[in-house]
Design an enzyme around this catalytic site. Sequence first.
Site, PDB file in Angstrom:
ATOM      1  N   PRO A   1       3.851   1.442  -0.145  1.00 40.35           N
ATOM      2  CA  PRO A   1       5.048   1.997   0.519  1.00 40.35           C
ATOM      3  C   PRO A   1       4.770   2.543   1.919  1.00 40.35           C
ATOM      4  O   PRO A   1       5.705   2.685   2.711  1.00 40.35           O
ATOM      5  CB  PRO A   1       5.477   3.145  -0.413  1.00 40.35           C
ATOM      6  CG  PRO A   1       4.770   2.921  -1.699  1.00 40.35           C
ATOM      7  CD  PRO A   1       3.516   2.169  -1.384  1.00 40.35           C
ATOM      8  N   ASP A   2       3.509   2.823   2.237  1.00 40.36           N
ATOM      9  CA  ASP A   2       3.188   3.385   3.555  1.00 40.36           C
ATOM     10  C   ASP A   2       3.317   2.380   4.684  1.00 40.36           C
ATOM     11  O   ASP A   2       3.312   2.762   5.849  1.00 40.36           O
ATOM     12  CB  ASP A   2       1.718   3.874   3.585  1.00 40.36           C
ATOM     13  CG  ASP A   2       1.487   5.085   2.716  1.00 40.36           C
ATOM     14  OD1 ASP A   2       2.467   5.659   2.214  1.00 40.36           O
ATOM     15  OD2 ASP A   2       0.309   5.464   2.539  1.00 40.36           O
ATOM     16  N   HIS A   3       3.367   1.098   4.361  1.00 44.62           N
ATOM     17  CA  HIS A   3       3.103   0.116   5.406  1.00 44.62           C
ATOM     18  C   HIS A   3       4.321  -0.601   5.969  1.00 44.62           C
ATOM     19  O   HIS A   3       4.265  -1.108   7.070  1.00 44.62           O
ATOM     20  CB  HIS A   3       2.069  -0.889   4.912  1.00 44.62           C
ATOM     21  CG  HIS A   3       0.834  -0.215   4.388  1.00 44.62           C
ATOM     22  ND1 HIS A   3       0.184   0.787   5.085  1.00 44.62           N
ATOM     23  CD2 HIS A   3       0.153  -0.340   3.225  1.00 44.62           C
ATOM     24  CE1 HIS A   3      -0.851   1.218   4.383  1.00 44.62           C
ATOM     25  NE2 HIS A   3      -0.892   0.554   3.245  1.00 44.62           N
TER      26      HIS A   3
END
Lengths: 407, 403
Positions: free
Chosen positions: A176-178
Site C-alpha cells: 500500500p505504500d507504493h
Amino acid sequence: MTDDKKLPLAGIRVLDFTWGGAGPFATKALADHGAEVIKVETNTHYDFPRTMGPYAGGIAGVNRSAYFTNRNSSKLSISINLKKPKAVELVKQLAATCDVVVNNFRAGVLEKLGLGYQKLAAGRTDLIFVGMPLQGSGGPQANFSGVGHTLNVLSGIYGVTGYPDGQLVGPGTNYPDHSVNPGHALVAILGALIHRRRTGLGQYVEVSQLESTMNLLGPNILAYSMDGVNPPPLGNWSRTAAPYGLFPCADDRFIAIAVSEDSHWAGLARVAADQPWAGNAGLATTAGRLAQAEELRKAVTDWTAGQDPQKLMSQLQEAGVPAGVVQNAADLVELDPQIRARETLITVDHAEMGPVIYNNIPFRLSETPGEIRSSPLIGEHNDKVFGEWLGVQPDEMQRLAEEGVFE
Amino acid sequence: MTSAPTLAPGALTGVRVIDLSDTNGVYATKMLVDLGADVIRVEPASGDPMRKVEPMVAATGESAFYAYMNAGKRAVALDLDTAQGRAMFADLVASAEIVVESARPGTLDAKGIGYSALSADHPALIWATVTPFGSDGPHADWQADDLVSQAMGGLLTLSGLPEREPLRLQGEQSSFMAGLHAASGTLIAYWNRMETGRGQHIDVSVQDCIAHTLESAIQVYSCNGVIRERQARSAEAGVGMFPCTDGEIFVYANIGMIASSWDNLVRWMRAEDIAGADALAEDKWRDLTFRRTDEARAQSAEVIRRLTETRGKYEIYEQLQQRHILSAPMSQIGDLFNNQQLKFLDWFSSRPVHGQQATWPGPAFRMSETPRRHPGEVPSHGAHDHEVLAPATNRAQQKEAAQ
C-alpha cells in the site's frame, strides 16, 4: 526545464512533514510538477529510508540512499530540531507562507508540537492541511502503529492473495505504500487545490491509510456483503478463462499467458501449431477450454517448458495473445525496449551519489509535463528557506545553528 | 469527521467527464466521481464488458467490480461503429471538460473520434489515455490484462514463495495502480487548465505505473546489482503469522526498519515468563544476518508461538499495539466488517445495489469541505440514454442540418 514551459504546479508551496514510504511518494509528485515542496527533516532522527539503503556504490551515508532519492525527487530539504522552541517558531512562520501542509505522523504528534491544524489554520481560511494517519485521527485504535506489511494483513489483501490450494502468502512488499496510499493522498490534495481555486477555501483532508488501502478490496467487500462468501485464493488462475496463468520457461523463468477470448486462443494455436492440442476444435470456445482447463494447463506447461521466455512472449503478442514474461528489476533496467523507449526509468545526477536511476513520472502530460530533479541533501536548503524566504539574517542563522536549531 | 451526506459542492462539481475506459482506467473516473464530477460512462450497445468482471455476485448475477467502480456515474449505450454513434460521442465530448479512455492505440483516431480530431475545436479538452503499455513505443500494440501487467511491470516476481511460482496480487490491482496515476495526471492537467484555459493529452502506461510500485527493487538492482525476488515466508526472526485461539496474528517485529518492535516484544515475553524469551535478549539477535538464518527464525517462532497461541487474535492485537509492537490480525474479507476502528468511524456505508442490500467500503480519503457522498446508484445498461443523449441527438441533428 526550459523557460517557455513552466511546470504546472509552479507557485504552490507545500510544507512536507511526511516520512518513510507512503507520504513522501505523494508529495514528490507535487514537487516533480513544480510545487515548492519543503521536506522537514532532522539530523537527530533520520527519515528511515535515508538509512536503509540501497546506497550508491554500496557506500552507506545519509545522503546516499537510492530508496530515499526515488521518493523525494525535486524537493527542498530543511533540517531542524523541533524540540527547540525557536525551531517551532520558525516552522510556524514558514507554514504561514505555505498553501498545503502534509504529514503522516501518528494522530496528535503535530498538535503536541503546536503545529496542528487548529494552530496553523488560525487566522486564515485557505490552508489545506493533510493528515495521513495509519487508522484515522480519532477512535479506539487511532494510536495503533503499522507499516505496509501490517496494512496488507489488516486491510484483507493478504487474506485473498494465495495459491489455489489455500496457502495464503500476501504481497511480498509493503504494497500500500507504493501506489495506493500516496495515490489517494495526491488525488485528495489536488482535489483540495482545485476546490480552493474555485472557492478560496482551504480544508482539512484526512487519508487514513487503512481506509485508503481497504478500497483496494472494494469489489470483494461489496460482493461479500451480498453473498457472505470469502473469495477462495485463486493464485494466478482464472475462473473464467483457460489456458490462463503462469507457465514455466527456460532458466527458471515464467511467462504469463492470458487466453480470455477466442481470438487469443486462435493466436496461441497458430504459435503452437505443431502441438496436438492446437488443432482441437473442441477448444475453440471458452466453454470448451474451461471444461478441459486442467488438461490444457498441463499441455501448455509441457509446451512452454524450456522455451526462451522473451522470444515466446514476442511470438504470442505478435499473434494477438496477451502474454508477458514475469520480469524482474534487471529485465526492466537492462532489457525491456518499451521501458527504454518511454524513459520509464531515468538517470539524474546527485551531488553526492553521482548518476542515480529514478522511476520517471508514470503519467505524461503532453503540454506541461513534470520533470524529475535531484532529491536534496539533508538540510541543503536551510539558507534558502530560512535566509532568503523568511529573511533570517546570516549572523542570526549562525547563532541558531550554534544553538542546535538546525540539527 | 464523518462521511455523512452534505450539501457542500465537490471539488469537481459541474465538471463533465466522458468515461470510455476499461479496467485499466476505470479507477481514475471513480476518483473523479468521488470528487464530485459528472461522469458519463459510454458503453457499447452490446453491453459494457466490465459488467462481467469478477467478483460476480451470486445473489444478483451482477459484477461487484462494475458496481464498485461505476456507482454514481451515468451510463449511455453508443455504437461507435456507426456514423450516428460517433457523431453523438463527438457531441458528448464537446460538452465535456475531460475524457478518459483505454482504447487500443490508434483505434479511436481511425474512427475520427480520437484526441487530435476532437480537441481541434476544443483546445481546453483534457484527454487521458490509459493502456497496458502506453500510446507509443515498440510494445504499444501489445495486449495485457491484470496478470500480464503485473508480470511485465515487475511486481509479480516479488510475491509468492521461493519454492513455488510467483504470485499475482488479487483483485485487479492494476486498475488501482494505473487509475490513481491517471487521476493524478488528469487533476494536474485540470489545475493547469484553470490557470491557462488550455487542455492537453495525458498518456498513462499500466506497465509504467506498476514499475513505480516495486518498493526499492529497481534501486537495489541499480546500486547493488542484486535482483530482488520473492522471499521466504517469515524471512526474518520476529516476523510472521502466529497461531491464536481463533485465527492468526501477524507480528512484524523486525529490526531493520523499526527496532523497537523487537525490543518491546522480547521485553513483554520475558515479563510474561514465556519459556525461551530470555535467550532472545542476547546481542546476536541484533544482527540481521543471524536473524535471517533458519535457526534464528525457528527458535524465535517457537517462543512467540507460546505467547500467541493462548490468546484471541483481536485480544493479542490490542496487547501488542499497546506495547508498540507492529502487528495486525489476520483478516479475510468477512472479518473486515468487524474492525472496531472502522465501526467507530462509521466508515462502511449501506446502500442497495439493484434492490439487493449491500455494504460498501467508505471513502478512500475524507475532505472536510468537499466530502464524498454515499455511493450513488449503479447504472444499468444505457440507463441514462434518454436524459444524456436526447440533447446530444438534437445538437447532432442541428449540426448536420446546418452543414
